[in-house]
Design an enzyme around this catalytic site. Structure first.
Site, mmCIF file in Angstrom:
data_model
loop_
_atom_site.group_PDB
_atom_site.id
_atom_site.type_symbol
_atom_site.label_atom_id
_atom_site.label_comp_id
_atom_site.label_asym_id
_atom_site.label_seq_id
_atom_site.Cartn_x
_atom_site.Cartn_y
_atom_site.Cartn_z
ATOM 1 C CD GLU A 129 -0.125 1.760 7.483
ATOM 2 O OE1 GLU A 129 -0.925 1.367 8.172
ATOM 3 O OE2 GLU A 129 -0.177 2.098 6.422
ATOM 4 C CB VAL A 132 0.960 -0.706 0.861
ATOM 5 C CG1 VAL A 132 0.287 0.145 -0.187
ATOM 6 C CG2 VAL A 132 1.393 -2.036 1.067
ATOM 7 N N GLY A 134 4.313 4.149 1.733
ATOM 8 C CA GLY A 134 5.141 4.885 2.852
ATOM 9 C C GLY A 134 4.480 5.432 3.897
ATOM 10 C CB ILE A 136 -0.446 6.829 2.525
ATOM 11 C CG1 ILE A 136 0.272 7.730 1.896
ATOM 12 C CG2 ILE A 136 -1.826 6.719 2.565
ATOM 13 C CD1 ILE A 136 0.083 7.614 0.286
ATOM 14 C CD GLU A 190 12.545 -0.892 -3.107
ATOM 15 O OE1 GLU A 190 12.707 -1.992 -2.404
ATOM 16 O OE2 GLU A 190 11.810 -0.247 -2.575
ATOM 17 C CG ASP A 201 8.314 -1.092 -4.869
ATOM 18 O OD1 ASP A 201 8.630 -1.762 -3.831
ATOM 19 O OD2 ASP A 201 7.542 -0.332 -4.696
ATOM 20 C CE LYS A 205 5.632 -0.191 -2.356
ATOM 21 N NZ LYS A 205 6.329 1.150 -2.881
HETATM 22 N N1 HSE Z 1 11.085 2.235 -3.983
HETATM 23 C C1 HSE Z 1 9.733 2.301 -3.216
HETATM 24 C C2 HSE Z 1 9.197 3.697 -3.973
HETATM 25 C C3 HSE Z 1 10.031 2.603 -1.916
HETATM 26 O O1 HSE Z 1 9.887 3.932 -5.125
HETATM 27 O O2 HSE Z 1 7.921 3.564 -3.726
HETATM 28 C C4 HSE Z 1 8.803 2.751 -1.095
HETATM 29 O O3 HSE Z 1 8.226 1.421 -0.910
#
Ligand code: HSE
Length: 321
Positions: A129, A132, A134, A136, A190, A201, A205
């Site tokens: 979970e 994607v 955080g 949510i 990251e 990133d 997702k």
């Molecule tokens: N580096 C990612 C972001 C962390 O800024 O959304 C959360 O997946």
């Protein structure tokens, strides 16, 4: 009371956020679920790095195999990040009969079938979970109540770092470098923020969302991706003067049976539902054939929101096993 022995593998920002969340809500979770969620091991070489929590030193071990072979460990939470060696370590943990929870979008996007397939073969549960959006609960939403739908579109802001940078550049006129530094300090970015600012990133997702929404696999390298490094203060000022706002947006639709997708900066009208999603907040808009439209909103990055999703996955596993 059922004790659930958890091994956290990788004790950086998200490991610490998960640990903190478990400390804060241990009693409430125990009262509500009858589960004693216990961090039994922390697989990490760097014990002495300054951290806002101080687990007993005896919990730390550099030896993952010792943990994977320990029959008392129930769940391994992989928070190393990056495709490798994280994927190999997760597969090893599964083959040793451990349920696995991760926030690692890069590893899942690259090795989705292998991770899901190995968990199935090993008879363990695999939950992600936190990978994607955080905190949510978008993956839970798609894989439970929204299963009644054919999803036709998924569009979202699914990177907190870039949204924080663009928001601060737009609203406070701050410089890109200054805001990126703050995003790193606050645990949004990251370890190597190139993946954030180049849009990779978000593409990771989006690849996961496409798998879940459409049942199709689109590799990250096949998603046309543009990050925010080319967005200048002048672009932002010009958009603002025209009543628009620049956001990094991931979008996928299914057109004539084919997935069409991209990650790119977009100039949104001020009234657009994603235009008011600011700072480290994320939002995911979904269109389903019977549901119509919905949008999920919340903190998409940061140790505690991400820890919240990880702990939710651990509880889910513990209540099913
Ligand atoms: N580096 C990612 C972001 C962390 O800024 O959304 C959360 O997946």
């Amino acid at each position: 009371m059922k004790t659930v022995n958890i091994a956290i593998m990788g004790f950086g920002n998200i490991g610490v956020g998960t640990y903190q969340g478990l400390e804060v809500n241990h009693g409430a979770i125990a009262a509500e679920t009858g589960l004693d969620l216990k961090v039994a091991k922390i697989i990490e070489v760097d014990i002495d790095r300054p951290r806002p929590v101080s687990p007993d030193r005896s919990l730390f071990t550099p030896d993952r195999m010792e943990v994977f072979q320990d029959p008392s460990i129930d769940v391994v939470v992989e928070l190393i990040g990056g495709i490798e060696p994280a994927t190999t370590f997760m597969l090893e943990a599964m083959r040793h009969g451990k349920h696995v929870v991760t926030a690692n979008k890069a590893a899942i996007a690259a090795n989705y079938e292998q991770l899901i397939g190995t968990a199935k073969e090993a008879g363990v549960l695999f939950r992600f979970e936190a990978s994607v959006g955080g905190g949510i609960p978008v993956i839970n939403a798609i894989t439970t109540v929204l299963r009644s739908n054919q999803i036709e579109e998924v569009t979202g802001i699914v990177n907190g770092t870039t949204n924080f940078i663009l928001t601060q550049m737009t609203q406070a006129g701050r410089s890109y470098a200054d805001v990126l530094k703050e995003a790193q300090e606050r645990g949004f970015a990251e370890a190597d923020p190139t993946a954030d600012v180049e849009g990779v990133d978000m593409a990771n997702k989006l690849s996961i969302l496409i798998s879940l929404c459409f049942g199709d696999r689109v590799k990250v390298e096949d998603i046309p991706t543009i990050g925010i490094t080319g967005v200048t203060p002048e672009d932002i000022a010009q958009a603002k003067a025209e009543g628009k706002v620049i956001k990094l947006v991931a979008r996928a639709t299914r057109e004539d049976g084919k997935v069409v997708c991209s990650v790119a900066p977009a100039r949104l009208d001020a009234e657009h539902p994603l235009a008011g999603v600011n700072n480290e907040f994320n939002a995911i808009y979904l269109r389903g054939n019977i549901l119509g439209e919905t949008m999920l909103y919340g903190k998409g990055a940061g140790p505690l929101p991400t820890g919240s999703a990880i702990i939710g996955d651990i509880i889910d596993i513990a209540t099913r096993t």
